[in-house]
Design a protein around this motif. Structure first.
Motif, PDB file in Angstrom:
ATOM      1  N   LYS A   1       0.832  -1.192   0.021  1.00 33.00           N
ATOM      2  CA  LYS A   1      -0.121   0.191   0.262  1.00 33.00           C
ATOM      3  C   LYS A   1       0.885   1.333   0.014  1.00 33.00           C
ATOM      4  CE  LYS A   1      -4.473   1.334   1.594  1.00 33.00           C
ATOM      5  NZ  LYS A   1      -5.740   0.978   2.036  1.00 33.00           N
ATOM      6  N   GLN A   2       2.091   1.195   0.584  1.00 34.18           N
ATOM      7  CA  GLN A   2       3.014   2.340   0.638  1.00 34.18           C
ATOM      8  C   GLN A   2       3.529   2.821  -0.703  1.00 34.18           C
ATOM      9  OE1 GLN A   2       6.115   1.976   3.476  1.00 34.18           O
ATOM     10  NE2 GLN A   2       7.195   4.036   2.517  1.00 34.18           N
ATOM     11  N   THR A   3       3.815   1.659  -1.420  1.00 37.47           N
ATOM     12  CA  THR A   3       4.426   1.837  -2.891  1.00 37.47           C
ATOM     13  C   THR A   3       3.334   2.373  -3.723  1.00 37.47           C
ATOM     14  OG1 THR A   3       4.192  -0.247  -3.270  1.00 37.47           O
ATOM     15  CG2 THR A   3       6.457   0.451  -2.549  1.00 37.47           C
TER      16      THR A   3
ATOM     17  N   HIS B   1       0.717   4.431  -2.753  1.00 37.20           N
ATOM     18  CA  HIS B   1       0.401   5.681  -2.614  1.00 37.20           C
ATOM     19  C   HIS B   1       1.679   6.717  -3.290  1.00 37.20           C
ATOM     20  CE1 HIS B   1      -3.270   5.403  -0.172  1.00 37.20           C
ATOM     21  NE2 HIS B   1      -2.770   4.727   0.287  1.00 37.20           N
ATOM     22  N   GLU B   2       2.837   6.000  -3.164  1.00 36.58           N
ATOM     23  CA  GLU B   2       4.211   6.875  -3.627  1.00 36.58           C
ATOM     24  C   GLU B   2       3.842   6.752  -4.990  1.00 36.58           C
ATOM     25  OE1 GLU B   2       7.450   4.317  -2.233  1.00 36.58           O
ATOM     26  OE2 GLU B   2       7.010   5.144  -0.215  1.00 36.58           O
TER      27      GLU B   2
END
Length: 193
Positions: free
Chosen positions: A5-7, A9-10
Motif C-alpha cells: 500500500k505504501q508504494t 500511494h508513492e
C-alpha cells in the motif's frame, strides 16, 4: 513495481506531481466533477489495478479486481491507450489523449513523459521488448521496438524510429533510424524532476 500500500500511494503521488495536478481542494474537486481530467482518472485506475493485481487478488478482493479490470478496459478504449499494468515506474505523465500502444513485456523506469501516437513493442515475433531507464521523454509519433535498452535521461524525438540500444545517459535521440544527436539536460524537458 507496486508491492504494498505504501508504494501504491508513492506511485499515485509521483504521477500526480508529473501531471502537474495539485492536491485536492474543495474547488478543484468541484471542477473535477464538472470537467474531469480523464488522463488522471486513467492513471489512478492503472495504479489501483496494479495494486490489486500484485497485492490483493485473492478472496473477495477478486471481485474488486475484476471490476477494476473492466473499468480500466473501458477508459483505455475511450482514450486510445493500450497500456498494460506493471510497465511504467512512478512519475508517469501521459500528455495527450490518443493512440499509445505498449507491449506488456516492456519496462520503463520512473519519470516517463509520453505523448500521443507512440509505440513501444516487440519485433519480428520475439517476446522481448525495450527496457527504458529513468527520466525518459518520448515525443509524439516515436516508435521504440525490439530487444533494446535505453539509458537514463534520454529524450526521444518526434517520429523517431528506435530499434537499437542507446547506453549513454543524457542524450537526444531522433531520426529514422534513430541516432544520438547531442547531449541534453533532461530537467529542461521534464520539469518536475
Amino acid at each position: 513495481m507496486i508491492h504494498n500500500k505504501q508504494t501504491y500511494h508513492e506511485y499515485l503521488k509521483a504521477d500526480q506531481v508529473a501531471l502537474g495536478i495539485s492536491d485536492p481542494s474543495f474547488m478543484s474537486s468541484l471542477v473535477s466533477i464538472i470537467s474531469p481530467n480523464h488522463i488522471w482518472k486513467f492513471q489512478k485506475t492503472l495504479r489501483t489495478l496494479e495494486y490489486y493485481h500484485n497485492c490483493k487478488n485473492k478472496g473477495l478482493n477478486k471481485i474488486v479486481y475484476t471490476y477494476l479490470r473492466f473499468k480500466f478496459k473501458n477508459i483505455s478504449l475511450k482514450l486510445g491507450f493500450s497500456i498494460p499494468i506493471n510497465v511504467f515506474g512512478p512519475g508517469l505523465a501521459i500528455v495527450h489523449y490518443g493512440t499509445i500502444v505498449i507491449n506488456s513485456n516492456a519496462k520503463v523506469g520512473k519519470n516517463c513523459r509520453i505523448h500521443a501516437c507512440t509505440n513501444i513493442g516487440a519485433s519480428g515475433g520475439s517476446k522481448k521488448a525495450p527496457k527504458l531507464g529513468d527520466n525518459i521523454y518520448i515525443a509524439p509519433g516515436a516508435k521504440i521496438y525490439g530487444d533494446i535498452e535505453i539509458a537514463n535521461n534520454i529524450a526521444i524525438g518526434a517520429n523517431a524510429v528506435v530499434n537499437k540500444s542507446f547506453t549513454e545517459d543524457s542524450m537526444m535521440v531522433a531520426g529514422n533510424p534513430a541516432k544520438a544527436i547531442k547531449k541534453i539536460d533532461i530537467t529542461k524537458i521534464i520539469k518536475h524532476i
